[in-house]
Design a protein around this motif. Structure first.
Motif, short mmCIF file in Angstrom:
data_model
loop_
_atom_site.label_atom_id
_atom_site.label_comp_id
_atom_site.label_asym_id
_atom_site.label_seq_id
_atom_site.Cartn_x
_atom_site.Cartn_y
_atom_site.Cartn_z
N CYS A 94 -2.49 17.26 2.03
CA CYS A 94 -1.93 16.04 2.66
C CYS A 94 -2.00 16.15 4.17
O CYS A 94 -2.35 15.19 4.87
CB CYS A 94 -0.48 15.83 2.23
SG CYS A 94 -0.30 15.03 0.62
N LEU A 149 -5.40 15.57 5.54
CA LEU A 149 -5.87 14.17 5.45
C LEU A 149 -5.25 13.29 6.52
O LEU A 149 -5.64 12.12 6.64
CB LEU A 149 -5.56 13.61 4.06
CG LEU A 149 -6.33 14.25 2.90
CD1 LEU A 149 -5.75 13.80 1.56
CD2 LEU A 149 -7.81 13.88 2.99
N LYS A 150 -4.30 13.79 7.28
CA LYS A 150 -3.62 12.97 8.30
C LYS A 150 -4.27 13.12 9.65
O LYS A 150 -4.94 14.09 9.93
CB LYS A 150 -2.14 13.36 8.38
CG LYS A 150 -1.36 12.95 7.12
CD LYS A 150 0.09 13.30 7.24
CE LYS A 150 0.86 12.85 5.99
NZ LYS A 150 2.28 13.22 6.04
N SER A 195 0.45 9.57 -1.14
CA SER A 195 -0.65 10.02 -1.98
C SER A 195 -1.98 9.55 -1.40
O SER A 195 -2.01 8.81 -0.42
CB SER A 195 -0.47 9.47 -3.40
OG SER A 195 -1.41 10.05 -4.27
N ASN A 196 -3.07 9.99 -2.02
CA ASN A 196 -4.40 9.67 -1.53
C ASN A 196 -5.40 9.93 -2.65
O ASN A 196 -5.17 10.79 -3.50
CB ASN A 196 -4.71 10.53 -0.29
CG ASN A 196 -5.97 10.10 0.41
OD1 ASN A 196 -7.08 10.26 -0.11
ND2 ASN A 196 -5.83 9.55 1.61
N ASP A 197 -6.50 9.19 -2.63
CA ASP A 197 -7.53 9.37 -3.67
C ASP A 197 -8.06 10.80 -3.68
O ASP A 197 -8.45 11.33 -4.74
CB ASP A 197 -8.69 8.40 -3.44
CG ASP A 197 -8.29 6.95 -3.71
OD1 ASP A 197 -7.27 6.76 -4.40
OD2 ASP A 197 -8.98 6.04 -3.23
N LYS A 229 0.83 -1.20 0.00
CA LYS A 229 0.00 0.00 0.00
C LYS A 229 0.87 1.26 0.00
O LYS A 229 0.60 2.21 -0.73
CB LYS A 229 -0.92 0.00 1.23
CG LYS A 229 -1.87 1.18 1.29
CD LYS A 229 -2.76 1.09 2.52
CE LYS A 229 -3.70 2.29 2.60
NZ LYS A 229 -4.57 2.22 3.81
N GLN A 273 1.13 4.24 -2.75
CA GLN A 273 0.81 5.61 -2.38
C GLN A 273 1.99 6.58 -2.55
O GLN A 273 1.79 7.79 -2.61
CB GLN A 273 0.31 5.66 -0.93
CG GLN A 273 -1.06 5.02 -0.75
CD GLN A 273 -1.56 5.11 0.67
OE1 GLN A 273 -0.79 5.08 1.62
NE2 GLN A 273 -2.86 5.21 0.83
#
Length: 232
Positions: free
Chosen positions: A228, A231-232, A180-182, A135, A139
Motif C-alpha cells: 500500500c 502504491l502511494k 484498497s487497490n487492484d 470510489k 476501496q
C-alpha cells in the motif's frame, strides 16, 4: 427532503411576494417616470433570478440522503449569492429610471452569465465529490468487511487462547491501511482464504491450527500494508 423543500418554497413565495409589493407600491423618484424600460429590465431580471434560485434549491433538496444534501449546500449558497447580486443590480435598474435600456440589459446579462457559470461549477464540484466518495467507499470496503469478520471470529472463540490469537488478527486488520487497490488483489485474496481457514479452525477449537493461521494472516496483512505504501 420533500418536506424541507415544501417549507422552503413557502419562504421563497413570501420573499417573491414582498419583492413585488415593494416594486409596485413604491412611488419612485419625484418628477421621473417610474415604469420605464430600465424598470422592467430590472424587474424581469430579479424575477428570473428568483426562479433560477428556486430551481437550484429544488435540485439541492431532492437529495435522497442527508450526506448528499450536505454536498448540495454549495449549490444553494451559490444561487443565494446570485440572487443577492441581482437585487443590487436589478434594483438599481428599477430605481434609476432614466438609465438607457441597453446599459441595464448588458449589466444584467453579465451578472446572469456569471451566476449560471458559478452554478455549473458548483454542480460539477458536487458530482466530483460524490464520485470520489463512492470510489473511497469501494476501496475501503475490503478492510471494513474483513474487520467485521475478524471481530465476529474473536467473539465466537471458545477458549481464551483461541480468542487471544483472533484478537491479534483483529488488531492487525483493524489498524491496517484502509485503502484498497487492484494491485493488491492477489494478497487480499490470500488473506480472505486464510480468514476462512481461521474460521474453520476456530469452530473446531484447534488452538495450534488457529495460532498457525493467525500468524500467516498477520504476515499477509503486513505484506499488504507495505505494498500500500509503495502504491502511494
Amino acid at each position: 427532503m420533500k418536506k424541507r423543500f415544501n417549507l422552503y418554497i413557502i419562504a421563497w413565495a413570501v420573499l417573491l411576494a414582498l419583492f413585488n409589493v415593494i416594486a409596485f407600491v413604491s412611488v419612485g423618484w419625484a418628477g421621473q417616470e417610474k415604469y420605464t424600460s430600465s424598470f422592467w429590465i430590472g424587474y424581469v431580471f430579479i424575477t428570473v433570478m428568483f426562479i433560477g434560485q428556486l430551481i437550484c434549491s429544488y435540485m439541492a433538496f431532492k437529495a435522497d440522503s442527508a450526506k448528499k444534501l450536505f454536498y448540495n449546500i454549495s449549490l444553494i449558497r451559490t444561487s443565494y449569492i446570485g440572487l443577492i447580486v441581482s437585487f443590487i443590480v436589478g434594483g438599481l435598474c428599477m430605481l434609476i429610471s432614466p438609465l438607457p435600456y441597453w446599459v441595464g440589459v448588458i449589466v444584467c446579462a453579465i451578472v446572469l452569465a456569471a451566476n449560471v457559470l458559478s452554478v455549473v461549477k458548483a454542480a460539477a464540484a458536487i458530482d466530483e465529490t460524490e464520485r470520489v466518495d463512492t470510489k473511497v467507499k469501494t476501496q475501503t470496503y475490503f478492510i471494513k468487511s474483513l474487520t467485521v469478520d475478524a471481530d465476529t471470529l474473536m467473539a465466537s472463540a471458545k477458549t481464551e487462547a483461541v480468542k487471544a490469537e483472533c484478537r491479534k488478527v483483529y488488531e492487525a486488520i483493524r489498524y491496517s491501511d484502509p485503502m484498497s487497490n487492484d494491485a493488491l488483489a492477489s494478497v487480499e485474496s490470500q488473506i480472505t482464504v486464510k480468514l476462512d481457514e481461521l474460521s474453520e479452525a476456530v469452530k473446531s477449537d484447534d488452538t495450534n491450527k488457529v495460532t498457525e493461521i493467525a500468524n500467516e494472516i498477520i504476515i499477509l496483512v503486513g505484506d499488504r500494508n507495505k505494498k500500500c505504501k509503495l502504491l502511494k
